[in-house]
Design a protein around this motif. Structure first.
Motif, PDB file in Angstrom:
ATOM      1  N   ALA A  77      -0.800   0.947  -7.742  1.00  0.00           N
ATOM      2  CA  ALA A  77       0.660   0.881  -7.752  1.00  0.00           C
ATOM      3  C   ALA A  77       1.157   0.094  -6.532  1.00  0.00           C
ATOM      4  O   ALA A  77       2.114  -0.684  -6.628  1.00  0.00           O
ATOM      5  N   THR A  78       0.502   0.255  -5.404  1.00  0.00           N
ATOM      6  CA  THR A  78       0.858  -0.514  -4.216  1.00  0.00           C
ATOM      7  C   THR A  78       0.558  -1.993  -4.441  1.00  0.00           C
ATOM      8  O   THR A  78       1.367  -2.857  -4.092  1.00  0.00           O
ATOM      9  N   ALA A  79      -0.569  -2.294  -5.052  1.00  0.00           N
ATOM     10  CA  ALA A  79      -0.900  -3.691  -5.364  1.00  0.00           C
ATOM     11  C   ALA A  79       0.131  -4.263  -6.336  1.00  0.00           C
ATOM     12  O   ALA A  79       0.526  -5.433  -6.210  1.00  0.00           O
ATOM     13  N   HIS A  80       0.587  -3.472  -7.263  1.00  0.00           N
ATOM     14  CA  HIS A  80       1.620  -3.862  -8.221  1.00  0.00           C
ATOM     15  C   HIS A  80       2.890  -4.275  -7.470  1.00  0.00           C
ATOM     16  O   HIS A  80       3.494  -5.304  -7.757  1.00  0.00           O
ATOM     17  N   THR A  81       3.277  -3.485  -6.480  1.00  0.00           N
ATOM     18  CA  THR A  81       4.468  -3.786  -5.672  1.00  0.00           C
ATOM     19  C   THR A  81       4.270  -5.062  -4.873  1.00  0.00           C
ATOM     20  O   THR A  81       5.156  -5.923  -4.825  1.00  0.00           O
ATOM     21  N   ARG A  82       3.112  -5.230  -4.250  1.00  0.00           N
ATOM     22  CA  ARG A  82       2.853  -6.427  -3.443  1.00  0.00           C
ATOM     23  C   ARG A  82       2.822  -7.675  -4.321  1.00  0.00           C
ATOM     24  O   ARG A  82       3.290  -8.740  -3.931  1.00  0.00           O
ATOM     25  N   LEU A  83       2.280  -7.542  -5.522  1.00  0.00           N
ATOM     26  CA  LEU A  83       2.250  -8.682  -6.433  1.00  0.00           C
ATOM     27  C   LEU A  83       3.671  -9.058  -6.854  1.00  0.00           C
ATOM     28  O   LEU A  83       3.982 -10.238  -6.987  1.00  0.00           O
ATOM     29  N   TRP A  84       4.525  -8.069  -7.021  1.00  0.00           N
ATOM     30  CA  TRP A  84       5.920  -8.378  -7.335  1.00  0.00           C
ATOM     31  C   TRP A  84       6.569  -9.151  -6.190  1.00  0.00           C
ATOM     32  O   TRP A  84       7.334 -10.079  -6.411  1.00  0.00           O
ATOM     33  N   GLY A 131      11.604  -8.086 -13.328  1.00  0.00           N
ATOM     34  CA  GLY A 131      12.364  -7.334 -12.330  1.00  0.00           C
ATOM     35  C   GLY A 131      12.929  -6.044 -12.884  1.00  0.00           C
ATOM     36  O   GLY A 131      13.027  -5.033 -12.180  1.00  0.00           O
ATOM     37  N   HIS A 132      13.291  -6.054 -14.156  1.00  0.00           N
ATOM     38  CA  HIS A 132      13.797  -4.839 -14.796  1.00  0.00           C
ATOM     39  C   HIS A 132      12.735  -3.745 -14.776  1.00  0.00           C
ATOM     40  O   HIS A 132      13.010  -2.587 -14.459  1.00  0.00           O
ATOM     41  N   VAL A 133      11.500  -4.110 -15.095  1.00  0.00           N
ATOM     42  CA  VAL A 133      10.388  -3.155 -15.085  1.00  0.00           C
ATOM     43  C   VAL A 133      10.142  -2.663 -13.657  1.00  0.00           C
ATOM     44  O   VAL A 133       9.935  -1.471 -13.426  1.00  0.00           O
ATOM     45  N   VAL A 134      10.188  -3.566 -12.701  1.00  0.00           N
ATOM     46  CA  VAL A 134       9.938  -3.198 -11.308  1.00  0.00           C
ATOM     47  C   VAL A 134      10.989  -2.197 -10.827  1.00  0.00           C
ATOM     48  O   VAL A 134      10.660  -1.193 -10.184  1.00  0.00           O
ATOM     49  N   ARG A 135      12.247  -2.443 -11.143  1.00  0.00           N
ATOM     50  CA  ARG A 135      13.311  -1.551 -10.682  1.00  0.00           C
ATOM     51  C   ARG A 135      13.210  -0.160 -11.311  1.00  0.00           C
ATOM     52  O   ARG A 135      13.644   0.818 -10.704  1.00  0.00           O
ATOM     53  N   ARG A 136      12.631  -0.054 -12.501  1.00  0.00           N
ATOM     54  CA  ARG A 136      12.456   1.262 -13.124  1.00  0.00           C
ATOM     55  C   ARG A 136      11.352   2.062 -12.447  1.00  0.00           C
ATOM     56  O   ARG A 136      11.376   3.288 -12.474  1.00  0.00           O
ATOM     57  N   THR A 138       9.904   1.262  -9.123  1.00  0.00           N
ATOM     58  CA  THR A 138       9.738   1.072  -7.682  1.00  0.00           C
ATOM     59  C   THR A 138      11.077   1.230  -6.984  1.00  0.00           C
ATOM     60  O   THR A 138      12.093   0.752  -7.480  1.00  0.00           O
ATOM     61  N   THR A 139      11.073   1.861  -5.837  1.00  0.00           N
ATOM     62  CA  THR A 139      12.308   2.003  -5.063  1.00  0.00           C
ATOM     63  C   THR A 139      12.520   0.766  -4.200  1.00  0.00           C
ATOM     64  O   THR A 139      11.549   0.086  -3.831  1.00  0.00           O
ATOM     65  N   PRO A 140      13.769   0.476  -3.844  1.00  0.00           N
ATOM     66  CA  PRO A 140      14.020  -0.666  -2.957  1.00  0.00           C
ATOM     67  C   PRO A 140      13.285  -0.555  -1.625  1.00  0.00           C
ATOM     68  O   PRO A 140      12.811  -1.547  -1.086  1.00  0.00           O
TER      69      PRO A 140
END
Length: 156
Positions: A77-84, A131-136, A138-140
């Motif tokens: 999940a952290t890698a997912h955030t960094r990739l975003w 970005g829609h998926v990320v916002r659902r 991941t927190t800012p």
């Protein structure tokens, strides 16, 4: 019990995509007589498409890994955030590059003007959808947190 499929053949499409990126990286590498070519909008659009596809794959892997292996799922999940974050930077770089003369009309990030958007803005549509998926999920504050240090031990 071991799998009947050898590890090298388990994910042929992912391996082919990785090989394609390695080949592309080698062709962009500066040579003695030829300097490396600068990125253009088309190049970044294709790279962004690859990153968003990888982002979707990493999201699926994190979701399926989290229940049986929570610690590994959190790392994915952290890698997912960094990739975003990398995907967002490529999108921003796309808009900082000069526009080709032929496609200079309507280059703002407004894909809603046409049902499919101008061809140059497909990157924006893709970015908005991802970005829609990320916002659902991941927190800012997670998106703005710097990458943590390496926390596991690797076998040498």
């Amino acid at each position: 019990m071991t799998s009947a499929t050898p590890v090298g053949d388990a994910y042929p499409y992912l391996r082919a995509a990785s090989a394609g990126i390695r080949h592309h990286s080698r062709t962009l590498a500066p040579r003695d007589q030829h300097p490396a070519s600068a990125a253009d909008r088309a190049h970044l659009d294709v790279l962004h498409a690859h990153l968003t596809a990888l982002h979707q794959l990493l999201d699926q892997l994190a979701e399926s890994t989290r229940p049986p292996h929570p610690a590994a799922g959190r790392q994915l999940a952290t890698a997912h955030t960094r990739l975003w974050q990398a995907t967002a930077a490529v999108h921003d770089a796309f808009h900082l590059l000069p526009v080709a003369e032929a496609s200079s009309a309507g280059t703002d990030c407004q894909p809603d003007r046409l049902p499919e958007g101008p061809p140059v803005l497909t990157i924006c549509q893709r970015h908005r959808a991802a970005g829609h998926v990320v916002r659902r999920k991941t927190t800012p504050s997670d998106l703005n947190t710097p990458a943590p240090g390496h926390t596991t031990t690797c076998a040498q």
